[in-house]
Design an enzyme around this catalytic site. Structure first.
Site, PDB file in Angstrom:
ATOM      1  N   CYS A   2       7.401 -18.284   4.626  1.00  0.00           N
ATOM      2  CA  CYS A   2       6.896 -19.656   4.615  1.00  0.00           C
ATOM      3  C   CYS A   2       6.623 -20.104   3.180  1.00  0.00           C
ATOM      4  O   CYS A   2       6.378 -19.285   2.302  1.00  0.00           O
ATOM      5  CB  CYS A   2       5.616 -19.837   5.414  1.00  0.00           C
ATOM      6  SG  CYS A   2       5.675 -19.260   7.095  1.00  0.00           S
ATOM      7  N   ARG A  27      12.260 -19.734   1.570  1.00  0.00           N
ATOM      8  CA  ARG A  27      11.136 -18.963   2.102  1.00  0.00           C
ATOM      9  C   ARG A  27      10.999 -19.086   3.616  1.00  0.00           C
ATOM     10  O   ARG A  27      10.359 -18.264   4.255  1.00  0.00           O
ATOM     11  CB  ARG A  27       9.848 -19.446   1.459  1.00  0.00           C
ATOM     12  CG  ARG A  27       9.480 -18.658   0.238  1.00  0.00           C
ATOM     13  CD  ARG A  27       8.076 -18.988  -0.164  1.00  0.00           C
ATOM     14  NE  ARG A  27       7.503 -17.925  -0.905  1.00  0.00           N
ATOM     15  CZ  ARG A  27       6.676 -17.025  -0.399  1.00  0.00           C
ATOM     16  NH1 ARG A  27       6.333 -17.055   0.868  1.00  0.00           N
ATOM     17  NH2 ARG A  27       6.183 -16.083  -1.147  1.00  0.00           N
ATOM     18  N   TRP A  74       8.553 -20.129   8.469  1.00  0.00           N
ATOM     19  CA  TRP A  74       9.372 -19.039   9.000  1.00  0.00           C
ATOM     20  C   TRP A  74       8.537 -18.460  10.135  1.00  0.00           C
ATOM     21  O   TRP A  74       7.524 -17.813   9.891  1.00  0.00           O
ATOM     22  CB  TRP A  74       9.626 -17.999   7.912  1.00  0.00           C
ATOM     23  CG  TRP A  74      10.608 -16.934   8.301  1.00  0.00           C
ATOM     24  CD1 TRP A  74      11.953 -16.951   8.108  1.00  0.00           C
ATOM     25  CD2 TRP A  74      10.318 -15.680   8.935  1.00  0.00           C
ATOM     26  NE1 TRP A  74      12.515 -15.784   8.588  1.00  0.00           N
ATOM     27  CE2 TRP A  74      11.538 -14.992   9.104  1.00  0.00           C
ATOM     28  CE3 TRP A  74       9.150 -15.073   9.397  1.00  0.00           C
ATOM     29  CZ2 TRP A  74      11.618 -13.727   9.696  1.00  0.00           C
ATOM     30  CZ3 TRP A  74       9.228 -13.821   9.990  1.00  0.00           C
ATOM     31  CH2 TRP A  74      10.457 -13.168  10.134  1.00  0.00           C
ATOM     32  N   ASN A 100       0.199 -19.481   4.956  1.00  0.00           N
ATOM     33  CA  ASN A 100       1.218 -18.425   4.897  1.00  0.00           C
ATOM     34  C   ASN A 100       0.534 -17.117   5.212  1.00  0.00           C
ATOM     35  O   ASN A 100      -0.585 -16.891   4.737  1.00  0.00           O
ATOM     36  CB  ASN A 100       1.793 -18.283   3.483  1.00  0.00           C
ATOM     37  CG  ASN A 100       2.825 -19.338   3.176  1.00  0.00           C
ATOM     38  OD1 ASN A 100       3.108 -20.192   4.001  1.00  0.00           O
ATOM     39  ND2 ASN A 100       3.377 -19.270   1.975  1.00  0.00           N
ATOM     40  N   GLY A 101       1.214 -16.246   5.929  1.00  0.00           N
ATOM     41  CA  GLY A 101       0.631 -14.940   6.216  1.00  0.00           C
ATOM     42  C   GLY A 101       0.422 -14.773   7.709  1.00  0.00           C
ATOM     43  O   GLY A 101       0.986 -15.511   8.526  1.00  0.00           O
ATOM     44  N   GLU A 487      24.618  -1.450  -0.848  1.00  0.00           N
ATOM     45  CA  GLU A 487      24.261  -2.814  -1.222  1.00  0.00           C
ATOM     46  C   GLU A 487      25.358  -3.795  -0.779  1.00  0.00           C
ATOM     47  O   GLU A 487      25.061  -4.870  -0.255  1.00  0.00           O
ATOM     48  CB  GLU A 487      24.007  -2.887  -2.732  1.00  0.00           C
ATOM     49  CG  GLU A 487      23.746  -4.266  -3.288  1.00  0.00           C
ATOM     50  CD  GLU A 487      22.590  -5.028  -2.651  1.00  0.00           C
ATOM     51  OE1 GLU A 487      21.816  -4.428  -1.889  1.00  0.00           O
ATOM     52  OE2 GLU A 487      22.505  -6.237  -2.882  1.00  0.00           O
ATOM     53  N   LYS A 491      24.833  -6.982   1.775  1.00  0.00           N
ATOM     54  CA  LYS A 491      25.194  -8.372   1.444  1.00  0.00           C
ATOM     55  C   LYS A 491      26.029  -8.970   2.573  1.00  0.00           C
ATOM     56  O   LYS A 491      25.810 -10.087   2.993  1.00  0.00           O
ATOM     57  CB  LYS A 491      26.002  -8.462   0.136  1.00  0.00           C
ATOM     58  CG  LYS A 491      25.265  -8.276  -1.162  1.00  0.00           C
ATOM     59  CD  LYS A 491      24.331  -9.382  -1.544  1.00  0.00           C
ATOM     60  CE  LYS A 491      22.977  -9.217  -0.962  1.00  0.00           C
ATOM     61  NZ  LYS A 491      22.008  -8.382  -1.573  1.00  0.00           N
ATOM     62  N   GLU A 494      23.944  -9.694   5.704  1.00  0.00           N
ATOM     63  CA  GLU A 494      22.984 -10.783   5.533  1.00  0.00           C
ATOM     64  C   GLU A 494      23.597 -12.163   5.647  1.00  0.00           C
ATOM     65  O   GLU A 494      23.036 -13.034   6.301  1.00  0.00           O
ATOM     66  CB  GLU A 494      22.346 -10.695   4.128  1.00  0.00           C
ATOM     67  CG  GLU A 494      21.238  -9.712   3.998  1.00  0.00           C
ATOM     68  CD  GLU A 494      20.601  -9.815   2.619  1.00  0.00           C
ATOM     69  OE1 GLU A 494      19.422 -10.165   2.547  1.00  0.00           O
ATOM     70  OE2 GLU A 494      21.285  -9.560   1.611  1.00  0.00           O
ATOM     71  N   HIS A 510      32.392  13.809   9.563  1.00  0.00           N
ATOM     72  CA  HIS A 510      31.284  14.319  10.377  1.00  0.00           C
ATOM     73  C   HIS A 510      30.894  13.345  11.482  1.00  0.00           C
ATOM     74  O   HIS A 510      29.824  13.448  12.050  1.00  0.00           O
ATOM     75  CB  HIS A 510      30.085  14.638   9.477  1.00  0.00           C
ATOM     76  CG  HIS A 510      30.410  15.697   8.475  1.00  0.00           C
ATOM     77  ND1 HIS A 510      30.469  17.030   8.807  1.00  0.00           N
ATOM     78  CD2 HIS A 510      30.766  15.615   7.180  1.00  0.00           C
ATOM     79  CE1 HIS A 510      30.820  17.731   7.732  1.00  0.00           C
ATOM     80  NE2 HIS A 510      31.012  16.886   6.725  1.00  0.00           N
ATOM     81  N   LYS A 607      13.218 -15.310   1.831  1.00  0.00           N
ATOM     82  CA  LYS A 607      13.382 -14.682   0.523  1.00  0.00           C
ATOM     83  C   LYS A 607      12.312 -13.627   0.242  1.00  0.00           C
ATOM     84  O   LYS A 607      12.622 -12.524  -0.179  1.00  0.00           O
ATOM     85  CB  LYS A 607      13.364 -15.773  -0.551  1.00  0.00           C
ATOM     86  CG  LYS A 607      13.606 -15.267  -1.960  1.00  0.00           C
ATOM     87  CD  LYS A 607      15.029 -14.811  -2.145  1.00  0.00           C
ATOM     88  CE  LYS A 607      15.311 -14.269  -3.524  1.00  0.00           C
ATOM     89  NZ  LYS A 607      16.559 -13.488  -3.528  1.00  0.00           N
TER      90      LYS A 607
HETATM   91  O1  M6R Z   1      11.327  -9.351  -3.523  1.00  0.00           O
HETATM   92  P1  M6R Z   1      11.768  -7.954  -3.214  1.00  0.00           P
HETATM   93  O2  M6R Z   1      12.715  -7.421  -4.211  1.00  0.00           O
HETATM   94  O3  M6R Z   1      10.606  -7.019  -2.995  1.00  0.00           O
HETATM   95  O4  M6R Z   1      12.524  -8.063  -1.832  1.00  0.00           O
HETATM   96  C1  M6R Z   1      12.981  -6.919  -1.179  1.00  0.00           C
HETATM   97  C2  M6R Z   1      13.920  -7.279  -0.067  1.00  0.00           C
HETATM   98  O5  M6R Z   1      13.275  -8.065   0.888  1.00  0.00           O
HETATM   99  C3  M6R Z   1      15.153  -8.031  -0.568  1.00  0.00           C
HETATM  100  O6  M6R Z   1      15.827  -7.305  -1.541  1.00  0.00           O
HETATM  101  C4  M6R Z   1      16.105  -8.329   0.601  1.00  0.00           C
HETATM  102  O7  M6R Z   1      16.664  -7.152   1.094  1.00  0.00           O
HETATM  103  C5  M6R Z   1      17.161  -9.321   0.158  1.00  0.00           C
HETATM  104  N1  M6R Z   1      17.349 -10.326   1.157  1.00  0.00           N
HETATM  105  C6  M6R Z   1      18.462  -8.699  -0.130  1.00  0.00           C
HETATM  106  O8  M6R Z   1      19.488  -9.578  -0.396  1.00  0.00           O
END
Ligand code: M6R
Length: 612
Positions: A2, A27, A74, A100-101, A487, A491, A494, A510, A607
């Site tokens: 949020c 966010r 969110w 937020n929270g 990684e 990507k 996501e 395996h 984010k």
């Molecule tokens: O702000 P941070 O680096 O702590 O965030 C960690 C993860 O939430 C963040 O890297 C997330 O996996 C991203 N969406 C990756 O693209």
């Protein structure tokens, strides 16, 4: 999760609030709303959907007020809907709140308030807050200037969980109150105006001067003044921090999406992160003063983080182990914090977080600290929560990263972790001088090598067009090529919503090779000459079974028999992931575009994950 924005000044508030929310959509983006103080009443306007849906609301252009609060949501408690969106009001319409929270004890508080006759209109945990403030405000029979502050403080005393809250009240028409605990919030200082935001980019175009709030601080804002109080309502002084991010860094700058812009910003992000650290003789990192004796006493390093940041840790494990000869464990923060890790004062724990606000990573740090371990935070955001908790903090200088999918933050983290590993090795005096010279030179030339990779986007785009309809894909690699494949796979998941798995190539036989059949797409990374023969054999095994392979190799590696090959410039194994991840970032990007998806705001994701 949020986003929060607030404004009090002499300009019309609603455009500033909505503009700020638009910049915070990364966010949360399932509903949005604002509340402004219009003459003698608070007007709330909210809607389900993206922030821009606020423009559709009748009367939004008629708002005149110069103070207000705003939120983009969110959803946690209660589905995305107009009723559940913020701001929420108390039953008497005297207090508006955005939050937020998560309020963990909201059931209990709701029941208490229901017994007192309060009614609830939403399924959110947030709605208890304005009603609780109203409850304490009415109970307080003193009538002085601090009555609202006291009501907020008393309400917060009852809340369990995490919160960043903004409060608007008809009882104080020239004041706003904010409070934070375990959820980020900053105050932007202007001339005869003040701003509030959960994240700096929301208000970066209005001010560069910020007050960074600490937990349990309560702030009272008027147009001319910002007053800070501790939990006992004792006034405290805070320093202004100036942030040197340019406004353009939070704009798309002609690119179609933030993610694409951020991919192309990587040469600059790396240059700025490296800065002058490698310039004069021994490596110097601002904020660090580790001695040889201290580093010799370290028996283990933990690299703790979430998501992409954790993947940066996986790459860096090799650097620390090979150069410093210290065992390294890479841990997912949400696991680390609950598994009673074996740590003591000889353990060095390093936390990697772009935002510096990830709840699990912060909790992991607090746990290690309580057990006596040294804590070092790596963040992209100056003054973020994690950097204020850690014994030491160092920064990547990637600039604001807006797209949910992390790109430039990852490569900046990998380069900074490399420099950190080299710094330790140099201090420990266990690294060969020529090797050190070579590693430094490799890092210094890295930005221009990234530029080279970024010139060769067409073959990646073409391959993405061929395979974008697929349901599953595989990523393979060995050593740091495996770490970076994880990684690449993240990507893709996501932003394209394609299921993918990353495997260490040696693991194929395996089990996972059972999934390889005609037409399956495999992205194979092979940049390490010491491992390439074995990797090529693995790739042949999947080709034989009908897989379509996109190979990412370095220019010195032979790739007989493979059709689709992306060549990256040669460099050392520690930093080759910084080059090889770029084709993977672009691959995920082009697939997402081909599928017509929202690259910057993928479904269900936010984010910063500021709740557990
Ligand atoms: O702000 P941070 O680096 O702590 O965030 C960690 C993860 O939430 C963040 O890297 C997330 O996996 C991203 N969406 C990756 O693209």
């Amino acid at each position: 999760m949020c986003g929060i924005v607030g404004y009090i000044g002499n300009k019309k508030a609603s455009p500033i609030l909505i503009n700020g929310l638009l910049r915070l959509e990364y966010r949360g983006y399932d509903s949005a709303g604002i509340a402004t103080m219009e003459d003698d009443k608070i007007v709330v306007m909210k809607n389900k959907g993206r922030v821009s849906s606020l423009y559709e609301l009748e009367g939004i252009d008629d708002l005149k007020s110069t103070m207000g609060i705003a939120h983009t949501r969110w959803a946690t408690h209660g589905k995305p809907s107009k009723e559940n969106s913020h701001p929420h009001m108390d039953n008497s319409n005297s207090f508006a709140v955005v939050h937020n929270g998560i309020i963990e004890n909201y059931h209990e508080l709701k029941n208490m308030l229901k017994n007192e006759g309060y009614k609830f209109l939403s399924d959110t945990d947030t709605e208890v807050i304005p009603n609780l403030i109203h409850y304490y405000y009415n109970k307080d029979k003193t009538d002085d200037n601090n009555k609202l502050l006291r009501a907020v403080k008393n309400a917060c005393n009852d809340l369990k969980g995490s919160y960043a809250i903004e409060i608007l009240s008809i009882h104080n028409k020239d004041k706003m109150i904010v409070v934070r605990k375990d959820s980020p919030l900053v105050i932007g200082k202007g001339y005869k105006e003040n701003y509030i935001a959960s994240d700096i980019p929301a208000i970066l175009s209005y001010t560069k001067d910020f007050y960074l709030l600490d937990d349990n601080e309560i702030v009272e804002l008027t147009r001319d003044e910002v007053k800070f109080y501790n939990q006992d309502l004792k006034e405290i002084k805070k320093q202004v921090t100036s942030i040197d991010w340019g406004t353009a860094s939070a704009e798309k700058d002609g690119y179609e999406d933030f993610m694409l812009k951020e991919i192309f910003e990587q040469p600059r992000a790396i240059r700025e992160t490296v800065g002058a650290k490698l310039d004069n003789g021994c490596i110097e990192i601002e904020g660090l003063d580790f001695t040889k004796e201290y580093l010799q006493s370290v028996n283990k390093i933990y690299l703790v983080a979430c998501g992409t940041a954790m993947h940066a840790g996986l790459v860096a494990k090799t650097v620390f182990e090979k150069l410093c000869k210290i065992p390294v464990e890479v841990d997912i923060a949400s696991e680390f914090r609950y598994r009673d890790p074996l740590i003591d004062e000889k353990t060095l724990t390093i936390y990697i977080s772009q935002s510096g606000e990830t709840a699990d990573t912060i909790a992991a740090l607090k746990l290690a600290k309580s057990k006596g371990a040294k804590t070092l935070a790596i963040s992209n955001v100056i003054g973020s929560s994690i950097t204020r908790e850690a014994d030491y903090s160092i920064y990547t200088h990637a600039g604001p990263e807006i797209a949910v999918a992390s790109t430039k933050a990852y490569t900046s983290q990998v380069v900074l972790l490399n420099i950190l590993g080299m710094y330790f090795a140099e201090k420990l005096e266990i690294i060969d001088k020529d090797l050190m010279k070579k590693l430094k030179a490799d890092i210094l030339i890295l930005p221009s090598k990234i530029e080279e990779v970024l010139k060769n986007t067409d073959p990646i785009c073409d391959f993405a067009k061929k395979v974008y309809k697929e349901k599953d894909m595989f990523f393979l690699g060995r050593g740091t090529d495996y770490a970076v494949s994880l990684e690449g796979s993240l990507k893709l998941k996501e932003i394209s919503y394609i299921h993918s798995e990353s495997y260490a190539s040696g693991e194929l036989k395996h089990g996972p090779i059972a999934l390889i059949e005609n037409g399956v797409t495999v992205i194979a990374t092979m940049t390490n000459p010491d491992l390439v023969e074995k990797s090529i054999s693995n790739v042949q095994e999947v080709v034989t079974r009908g897989a379509k392979v996109l190979a990412i190799t370095s220019e010195d590696i032979k790739n007989d028999g493979l059709n689709q090959v992306i060549k990256i410039p040669k460099t050392n194994e520690f930093i080759s992931p910084i080059l090889s991840v770029i084709p993977m970032q672009l691959f995920a990007y082009y697939i997402s575009k081909e599928k017509g998806l929202d690259v910057d705001k993928p479904r269900n994701l936010a984010k910063s994950v500021t709740v557990e």
